[in-house]
Write an enzyme that holds these catalytic residues in place. Structure first.
Site, PDB file in Angstrom:
ATOM      1  N   ASP A 311      30.618  36.804  40.236  1.00 30.57           N
ATOM      2  CA  ASP A 311      32.165  36.805  40.696  1.00 30.57           C
ATOM      3  C   ASP A 311      32.568  35.367  40.319  1.00 30.57           C
ATOM      4  O   ASP A 311      31.683  34.693  39.706  1.00 30.57           O
ATOM      5  CB  ASP A 311      32.186  37.105  41.992  1.00 30.57           C
ATOM      6  CG  ASP A 311      33.468  37.385  42.755  1.00 30.57           C
ATOM      7  OD1 ASP A 311      34.540  37.205  41.980  1.00 30.57           O
ATOM      8  OD2 ASP A 311      33.639  38.058  43.755  1.00 30.57           O
TER       9      ASP A 311
HETATM   10  C1  BGC Z   1      36.887  38.343  43.700  1.00 29.12           C
HETATM   11  C2  BGC Z   1      36.732  39.515  42.575  1.00 29.12           C
HETATM   12  C3  BGC Z   1      37.636  39.451  41.648  1.00 29.12           C
HETATM   13  C4  BGC Z   1      37.318  38.077  40.808  1.00 29.12           C
HETATM   14  C5  BGC Z   1      38.383  37.888  39.601  1.00 29.12           C
HETATM   15  C6  BGC Z   1      37.071  37.025  42.848  1.00 29.12           C
HETATM   16  O1  BGC Z   1      37.682  35.982  43.642  1.00 29.12           O
HETATM   17  O2  BGC Z   1      36.048  38.059  44.517  1.00 29.12           O
HETATM   18  O3  BGC Z   1      36.800  40.659  43.355  1.00 29.12           O
HETATM   19  O4  BGC Z   1      37.592  40.483  40.806  1.00 29.12           O
HETATM   20  O5  BGC Z   1      37.787  36.914  41.675  1.00 29.12           O
HETATM   21  O6  BGC Z   1      39.819  38.109  39.903  1.00 29.12           O
END
Ligand code: BGC
Length: 792
Positions: A311
């Site tokens: 993530d």
């Molecule tokens: C979130 C994810 C997301 C990623 C990209 C993160 O902060 O937890 O769910 O896919 O950002 O935007």
């Protein structure tokens, strides 16, 4: 979260757009000589020919051959997933891609923007295409109801179609992958991301997970109209302690295997090509450095063959978790654990080359990760044609936001099916299309909030509010009058929080009048009307990432507004817009009707009006329990059995309950009303005994006992009466959504076999233990018919 702006649903696009126009300008300069006159298709052929055209039909051989020809830097480059945004200047990004130092990007969402980036990739030494990803969670241009709403439909056709259209729209904007579905089980509504998932139940969420993956990927993630699904957040993110985002998760293996892991597995079994790793730790080890999770469970036990991505910034966060003392250790721990791609941090880029050169990280480990990334690109069809979703400039839509590109009819249908009728006293609903309706509330005319969080490339201006929906429905037949009535919050600190990073275009815009004046105006407006429809709840930013709440009631002066409106004596219809269960005790007792609309998407206002006026009959059922109070959390229907349960009708002393309030939830899992009524017969079991390889059938007759056609969801629950470990009170094992004409009845049959009775025991063996099982069938989880059989 320094430097994080562009990827947020709520705050991103202006900055991203500015960045992208700079990019396009840089690209046109950089590409002009090379690509003048060269169609993308030609570039694609060149790619195929120069990489390993003869082996293209054989994925493994193709990928291995490519890996064998890559330099160390090129390999590390493939593991980088870059956020398009201010943190990466345009010229630098083009340079990095051309140098083969980027594996994929996210947050650029048009073919025009993605084309120059892919062209840069085709100019890299090995011409390895990059992929383009985005958070397409419940819609891309057309916004469908939030996932919690989609789950409320209990209609997997609806869930799949929402994902199919989202995938199709995303692909036609040049995207190859989505960071969805989000299938974290959530049993703590304080968690803001409850809105993004499909609720509390392993069975229902697993079904939604499967349907979403099928929808996003279509028959193959290689199709030009499909995107690859990245199931997230692996694992257990929904169980963060106290519902506080990013917090620790500590959980027994039994609970993990039985309750929290199945939805991820279901998505992978449905063919999802990717997995996003969670930000939280799991039993003391961050998911991002968790070898057990990523290697033993995901790869070995489940046999996952796709790609894993961290993530956002999660490798870096290993330092803050305190399991790596510097960037080098963080990178090493992540790659060893099995994180293939690093999202939006530089640790892999900076550290992997020296880690590999020094022998601290074996080249073979790096090669494995690179192979997964290349394999995913292969599966997306990008080696066959890097421009398969980007197409040619000539075929670009003149206006990416053109209304003709939207799938409004499907969004309206999904939204109708996703709403849950919680109350309907004296048949207040449906309303007549006549007279005057007062439409009131901070969410009655809030275009941006209709979309909910993670609304991808949705454009607020294109969403239909409740006010608009009511005006359209009553046009020529009745009057609509409007007052805002309240701000969503009266606390400037909360406004500041919700508008964080978004000051140039704030989502929460306060009405400057004192709360009392707004309420007074609303009451005046309501007095002149026949009926009041009031939209209250949360702005979309309140049910989002990092939007944990420590209370679950209506915020600000919303409840005071409702109470004031109640004094008018007019029928009071409450439309809730929110992304989590709320504690709505006063509302339950005092409103004449309550419709849980969640965030219903682009066509939300029309869909709500369809239901309020009876052009459609509500059929949604709650995918998550509504607690009476914050103190009741966690409360979920499939809790493990205990030694001193509360028994209705008996003294509550020395039982498991809270003495100050009534026992049980405000609304149980699976609950939802209709404008008609249904009856359910007793359960008929085809046999009293089930042989190991046999099957029996539980059947019930469901009848529409009212005067309108309507749909209900017949739900099958099973309880293991006695087992080697404590088992849940009941578990959902099947459901059928049935449409019945007035007076019509239907026999619904549920086959039951040994596989449905299995669970992970104390040794994590997946077993069905012999003995008695209670079968329960109901139209919600609390009121059920019961029968018993024995597994031999
Ligand atoms: C979130 C994810 C997301 C990623 C990209 C993160 O902060 O937890 O769910 O896919 O950002 O935007």
């Amino acid at each position: 979260m320094a430097g994080r702006t562009s990827r947020r649903c709520a705050h991103p696009r202006q900055r991203t757009m500015r960045m992208l126009s700079l990019l396009a300008a840089a690209a046109s300069l950089a590409c002009a000589p090379l690509f003048a006159g060269a169609a993308p298709a030609a570039a694609a052929t060149a790619t195929a020919n120069t990489t390993a055209a003869p082996a293209l039909a054989d994925k493994q051989a193709f990928v291995n051959d490519l890996v064998a020809r890559m330099t160390l830097d090129e390999k590390v480059g493939q593991l980088r997933l870059i956020s398009i945004g201010p943190e990466m200047p345009a010229a630098k990004l083009m340079e990095e891609i051309t140098a083969g130092r980027v594996g994929g990007t996210f947050n650029s969402v048009t073919r025009k923007d993605n084309r120059p980036l892919q062209e840069a990739a085709t100019r890299s030494r090995l011409k390895i295409p990059i992929f383009f990803a985005y958070d397409v969670v419940h819609g891309h241009r057309t916004i469908f109801p939030i996932s919690l709403g989609l789950a409320s439909s209990w209609d997997m056709g609806v869930v799949e179609q929402a994902a199919r259209i989202s995938g199709l729209e995303a692909a036609s904007d040049g995207l190859d992958a989505t960071f969805a579905p989000m299938v974290d089980i959530s049993r703590d509504p304080r968690w803001g991301r409850t809105s993004e998932g499909f609720g509390e139940d392993p069975f229902l969420v697993s079904q939604c997970s499967r349907a979403s993956v099928k929808g996003f990927q279509g028959s193959s993630p290689a199709n030009a109209d499909s995107v690859m699904a990245f199931v997230k957040h692996f694992a257990l993110y929904g169980a963060v302690e106290g519902g506080r985002d990013y917090n620790t998760v500590d959980m027994s293996p039994q609970r993990m295997y039985n309750d929290y892991l199945p939805p991820y597995r279901a998505g992978l079994d449905a063919g999802a090509g990717g997995v996003m790793i969670a930000l939280n730790s799991v039993n003391g080890q961050p998911a991002t450095s968790n070898k057990w999770l990523l290697r033993d469970l995901l790869r070995k036990e489940w046999g996952f063959k796709g790609v894993t991505v961290s993530d956002h910034g999660a490798i870096d966060e290993l330092l803050r978790h305190g399991v790596a003392s510097n960037g080098r250790e963080a990178a090493q721990r992540a790659i060893e654990a099995g994180v293939d791609m690093s999202m939006a941090d530089t640790r892999y880029l900076e550290q992997l080359p020296t880690l590999v050169k020094s022998g601290a990280v074996p080249m073979a480990l790096l090669d494995d990760a690179v192979r997964e990334v290349l394999g995913a690109k292969y599966d997306m069809g990008l080696f066959h044609d890097p421009f398969r979703r980007i197409g040619t400039a000539q075929t670009d839509p003149a206006d990416v936001n053109a209304d003709s590109r939207l799938h409004r009819a499907e969004a309206r249908d999904a939204a109708r099916k996703s709403m849950v009728l919680l109350e309907n006293r004296n048949r207040t609903l449906p309303l007549k299309k006549a007279g005057t309706v007062a439409v009131i509330g901070p969410l009655a005319d809030a275009q941006i909030d209709m979309m909910g969080s993670w609304s991808a490339a949705g454009v607020a201006k294109q969403s239909v509010t409740l006010l608009q929906g009511m005006r359209d429905a009553l046009a020529g037949k009745g009057q609509v009058v409007y007052a805002r009535g309240a701000n969503i919050t009266d606390d400037p600190r909360v406004v500041g929080y919700l508008n964080f990073l978004n000051w140039d275009n704030p989502e929460v815009v306060q009405d400057k009048r004192p709360a009392g004046d707004m309420i007074e105006e609303a009451v005046r407006v309501a007095r002149g009307a026949d009926t009041i429809v009031v939209a209250v709840g949360e702005t979309r930013g309140m049910s989002h990432e990092a939007s944990s709440r420590s209370s679950l009631g209506l915020t600000g002066s919303q409840l005071t507004l409702l109470k004031a409106l109640k004094t008018t004596g007019k029928p009071l219809v409450v439309v809730l817009m929110n992304g989590r269960p709320l504690t709505i005790n006063w509302e339950k007792e005092n409103a004449d009707a309550i419709l849980e609309a969640w965030y219903p998407g682009t066509e939300g206002g029309h869909a709500i009006a369809d239901l309020l006026f009876g052009d459609a009959n509500p059929s949604g059922k709650l995918p998550i329990t509504f607690p009476r109070s914050l103190g009741q959390i966690p409360t979920y229907y499939n809790a493990p059995r205990i030694g001193r349960p509360f028994t209705p009708g008996k003294a509550p002393n020395y039982t498991s309950q809270y003495f100050e309030e009534e026992y049980g939830p405000l609304y149980p899992f699976g609950y939802g009303l209709s404008y008609t009524t249904f009856s359910l017969s007793d359960i008929r079991l085809s046999a009293g005994k089930l042989a190991r390889n046999g099957r029996l059938t539980a059947s019930v007759t469901v009848r529409n006992t009212g005067d309108r056609a309507g749909e209900t969801v017949v739900q099958l629950y099973v309880q293991d009466v006695m087992a080697s470990t404590v088992r849940p009170l009941k578990e959902l094992k099947g459901f059928r959504k049935v449409m019945l004409a007035p007076g019509e009845s239907r026999v619904v049959e549920f086959p039951i076999d040994e596989a449905m009775l299995k669970f992970y025991d104390a040794r994590l063996d997946y077993v069905a233990e012999p003995g008695d099982f209670n079968v329960q069938v109901g139209l919600d989880s609390a009121t059920v018919k019961e029968a018993r059989f024995t597994l031999e």
